[in-house]
Write a protein that holds these residues in place. Structure first.
Motif, short mmCIF file in Angstrom:
data_model
loop_
_atom_site.label_atom_id
_atom_site.label_comp_id
_atom_site.label_asym_id
_atom_site.label_seq_id
_atom_site.Cartn_x
_atom_site.Cartn_y
_atom_site.Cartn_z
N GLU A 1 65.79 -6.03 25.61
CA GLU A 1 66.31 -5.31 24.44
C GLU A 1 67.55 -4.50 24.77
O GLU A 1 68.42 -4.30 23.92
N LYS B 1 58.77 -24.52 26.09
CA LYS B 1 60.04 -23.81 26.34
C LYS B 1 59.91 -22.31 26.09
O LYS B 1 60.57 -21.51 26.75
N GLY C 1 60.30 -2.03 21.56
CA GLY C 1 59.76 -1.32 20.40
C GLY C 1 58.37 -1.76 20.00
O GLY C 1 57.80 -1.24 19.05
#
Ligand code: CAA
Length: 257
Positions: A131, A59, A139
């Motif tokens: 993000e 998954k 990041g």
């Protein structure tokens, strides 16, 4: 080291690391980072290991950095700790690392896969840098590595809209090296890693170093670097053995010397 968030095994000459936080879809927290770095460094130091595979579950490879761990962090803490800098350690592995990706590879999960040397994707894989939907931005290298892999337009699309791309699109745009049926992912990744691990380790390490240099230097310097490494391989027994084996129509027996 006793690992709690990853499973570390060896399969012949291949080190296999499986991310194992199923309840959090393998979200990457500081414990995962510490354990991954220890496992990868351990395999790099192990003379019996020639290549590694990092994988997740069917998954999720990893659904990103752990949002619950990051949620309350302040700017000062993030800045002073240089939050996420530790992940760069994985890119310093000198032996090859293959990412075997099924399911979600989002945010830090996509970025972790891109830190590996190449990505083999299951046909159910989904990549993304979501993000932006959380009020932040990549990041762990997403804005830089994704752009180098897929070009500006698609990287902007992924980072600014937060949409996911499926395995077929990821292969079309060069993010992944190949797509295989989900049920065969691990077998295919281990097969590729075993093939690499059977070659002469110094030549494998130099080939990796040379390809990586292409991302960090000019073409002229990269070509010079490649040629110098190529020349140096003629100092190895394995160059003599590899070429003799070809001429004698037999399988080479590399000694890593
Ligand atoms: N961090 C922490 N926990 C996470 C997580 C993450 N990145 N992703 C999933 N989980 C947790 C969920 O909170 C949930 O836990 P609970 O059961 O305790 O609520 C569990 O995993 C299962 O998740 P879902 O119920 O959401 O599963 P789903 O199948 O409905 O959805 C998903 C799957 C679309 C991947 C969804 O979980 C999701 O959108 N996850 C977040 C993806 C994301 O935004 N990633 C980027 C993180 S930021 C980052 O990575 C910064 C960076 O640049 C490094």
């Amino acid at each position: 080291m006793a690992y709690e968030t990853i499973i570390v095994e060896t399969r012949g000459k291949v080190g296999l690391i499986t991310l194992n936080r199923p309840k959090a879809l393998n979200a990457l927290n500081s414990q995962v980072l510490a354990e991954l770095v220890a496992a990868v460094n351990g395999f790099c130091a192990n003379a019996d290991i020639g290549a590694m595979v990092i994988t997740g579950s069917e998954k999720a490879f990893a659904a990103g950095a752990d949002i619950k761990e990051m949620q309350a962090i302040s700017f000062v803490d993030a800045y002073v700790q240089d939050f996420f800098v530790g992940w760069e350690e994985l890119t310093r592995a000198r032996k090859p690392v293959i990412a075997a990706v099924a399911g979600y590879a989002l945010g830090g999960g996509c970025e972790l896969a891109m830190m590996c040397d190449f990505i083999i994707a299951a046909d159910n894989a989904k990549f993304g840098q979501p993000e932006i939907t959380l009020g932040v931005m990549p990041g762990m290298g997403g804005s830089q590595r994704l752009t180098r892999f897929v070009g500006k337009s698609k990287a902007m699309d992924m980072c600014l809209t937060g949409r996911m791309m499926d395995a077929a699109e990821a292969e079309r745009c060069g993010l992944v090296s190949r797509v295989v049926p989900a049920g065969e992912l691990l077998e295919e990744a281990l097969k590729a890693a075993a093939k690499i691990a059977d070659f002469s380790l110094p030549s494998v390490m130099m080939a990796k170093e040379a390809v990586n240099r292409a991302y960090e230097t000019t073409l002229a310097e990269g070509l010079r670097f490649e040629r110098r490494l190529f020349h140096s391989l003629f100092a190895l027994d394995d160059q003599k053995e590899g070429m003799a084996a070809f001429v004698e129509k037999r399988k080479p027996n590399f000694s890593n010397r």
